[in-house]
Design a protein around this motif. Structure first.
Motif, short mmCIF file in Angstrom:
data_model
loop_
_atom_site.label_atom_id
_atom_site.label_comp_id
_atom_site.label_asym_id
_atom_site.label_seq_id
_atom_site.Cartn_x
_atom_site.Cartn_y
_atom_site.Cartn_z
N TRP A 95 -45.11 54.74 73.63
CA TRP A 95 -43.85 55.11 74.27
C TRP A 95 -44.18 55.91 75.52
O TRP A 95 -45.06 56.79 75.49
CB TRP A 95 -42.97 55.96 73.33
CG TRP A 95 -42.51 55.18 72.14
CD1 TRP A 95 -43.18 54.98 70.97
CD2 TRP A 95 -41.27 54.48 72.01
NE1 TRP A 95 -42.44 54.20 70.11
CE2 TRP A 95 -41.26 53.88 70.72
CE3 TRP A 95 -40.16 54.31 72.85
CZ2 TRP A 95 -40.19 53.12 70.26
CZ3 TRP A 95 -39.09 53.55 72.39
CH2 TRP A 95 -39.11 52.97 71.12
N LEU A 125 -36.35 60.24 72.21
CA LEU A 125 -37.67 60.03 72.79
C LEU A 125 -38.65 61.11 72.35
O LEU A 125 -39.85 60.85 72.21
CB LEU A 125 -37.58 59.97 74.31
CG LEU A 125 -36.99 58.68 74.88
CD1 LEU A 125 -36.74 58.80 76.39
CD2 LEU A 125 -37.90 57.49 74.60
N ARG A 151 -40.61 60.31 69.47
CA ARG A 151 -41.63 59.29 69.74
C ARG A 151 -42.70 59.79 70.70
O ARG A 151 -43.42 59.00 71.30
CB ARG A 151 -40.94 58.03 70.25
CG ARG A 151 -40.16 57.33 69.15
CD ARG A 151 -38.99 56.52 69.65
NE ARG A 151 -38.31 55.89 68.52
CZ ARG A 151 -37.45 56.54 67.71
NH1 ARG A 151 -37.15 57.81 67.94
NH2 ARG A 151 -36.90 55.92 66.70
N HIS A 192 -36.08 46.38 71.79
CA HIS A 192 -37.36 46.66 71.15
C HIS A 192 -37.42 46.00 69.77
O HIS A 192 -36.39 45.57 69.24
CB HIS A 192 -37.57 48.17 71.02
CG HIS A 192 -37.35 48.90 72.31
ND1 HIS A 192 -36.58 50.05 72.40
CD2 HIS A 192 -37.76 48.63 73.57
CE1 HIS A 192 -36.55 50.47 73.66
NE2 HIS A 192 -37.26 49.62 74.39
N ALA A 249 -44.95 48.39 77.21
CA ALA A 249 -44.70 49.73 77.72
C ALA A 249 -45.53 49.94 78.98
O ALA A 249 -46.74 49.68 78.99
CB ALA A 249 -45.08 50.77 76.66
N GLU A 263 -47.75 52.93 68.00
CA GLU A 263 -46.88 52.39 69.04
C GLU A 263 -46.99 53.23 70.31
O GLU A 263 -47.29 54.42 70.26
CB GLU A 263 -45.44 52.37 68.55
CG GLU A 263 -45.21 51.43 67.39
CD GLU A 263 -43.74 51.35 67.00
OE1 GLU A 263 -43.01 52.32 67.28
OE2 GLU A 263 -43.33 50.34 66.44
N HIS A 320 -41.07 51.11 76.36
CA HIS A 320 -41.64 50.56 75.13
C HIS A 320 -41.67 49.04 75.22
O HIS A 320 -40.99 48.44 76.05
CB HIS A 320 -40.80 51.01 73.94
CG HIS A 320 -41.43 50.72 72.60
ND1 HIS A 320 -42.71 51.11 72.27
CD2 HIS A 320 -40.95 50.06 71.51
CE1 HIS A 320 -42.98 50.73 71.04
NE2 HIS A 320 -41.94 50.08 70.57
N GLU A 340 -45.59 62.80 78.21
CA GLU A 340 -45.61 61.65 77.31
C GLU A 340 -46.88 61.63 76.49
O GLU A 340 -47.96 61.97 77.00
CB GLU A 340 -45.47 60.34 78.10
CG GLU A 340 -46.61 60.12 79.08
CD GLU A 340 -46.36 58.95 80.03
OE1 GLU A 340 -47.32 58.57 80.72
OE2 GLU A 340 -45.23 58.44 80.08
#
Length: 238
Positions: free
Chosen positions: A99, A217, A220, A158, A182, A97, A137, A229
């Motif tokens: 994020w 967060l 993730r 989400h 995202a 995924e 996301h 990130e």
């Protein structure tokens, strides 16, 4: 007259029945036997001796062989297609995924927690008015418009049921019901609603309850304080 009837015992006057001549009956039995034997032989990878089979029977055997091979080819193609579909589904399921940070170049202000005697249910990211912000996301926009003290607000639900709330926007870039990925732009940083300067107010709700976005967060792969990130996170949602 009686002698004639005795000479032709299989023929009758009135409703006449002409029996199948012995040679024809024999040919039919032999043909059926060879067709059956030929099909069995085909399954075993053998063909009957061409010298002992008539051309018409050989033609039937060839047609049966072609039909059998065609069915086998179709079954093989279907099996390969099924395997490919299963493999593609597995690859999609295994895809990590994404994020992301909601925007770049901000100052982290007002963390989650008690402030002025009540709970501040999100975090404030200070940036110049008109700065674009994006979805953290993939999800569905469930609200895009004025939302009380939040001012112009976007809410994205989400797939795991969590929601992200983006408040105090000067303008919105999406509509309710829209699917976003995202990194898709949702709106512009503003100072609408109960706000004291241009900033993005970000909240995260799980099962209808607000949670501190910072550790949530971080799990993730996104460190919102350090503005770092990880594009792909293998950490499963808690």
């Amino acid at each position: 007259m009686r002698q004639r009837l005795l000479d032709e015992p299989d023929r009758y006057r009135g409703r006449r029945r002409v029996p199948t001549p012995p040679r024809s009956r024999y040919a039919a039995v032999v043909t059926s036997a060879f067709v059956g034997a030929g099909i069995v032989a085909l399954g075993a990878g053998a063909m009957p001796d061409a010298k002992s089979v008539s051309p018409s029977v050989l033609d039937e055997l060839r047609q049966a062989s072609i039909s059998s091979q065609d069915l086998a080819d179709r079954a093989g193609a279907d099996e390969r297609a099924s395997r490919d579909t299963t493999r593609m589904a597995a690859d999609e399921a295994a895809e990590p995924e994404v994020w992301l940070l909601p925007l770049q170049g901000y100052d982290f202000k007002s963390p989650y927690g008690m402030r002025w005697g009540k709970l501040h249910t999100g975090i404030d990211l200070v940036a110049p008015e008109g700065t674009p912000y994006v979805a953290i996301h993939d999800g569905t926009v469930t609200r895009a418009g004025w939302y009380g003290g939040y001012g112009n607000t976007v809410i994205v639900r989400h797939a795991d049921g969590s929601e992200a709330i983006y408040g105090h926007s000067s303008a919105l870039s999406v509509k309710e019901g829209q699917q976003v990925k995202a990194g898709d732009q949702l709106g512009l940083v503003g100072n609408t609603g109960h706000s004291y300067g241009a900033h993005l107010h970000l909240e995260v709700h799980v099962k209808g309850e607000p949670l501190d976005p910072v550790p949530w967060l971080q799990e993730r792969g996104v460190d919102i304080k350090l503005q770092v990130e990880a594009l792909y996170s293998d950490v499963s949602a808690s």
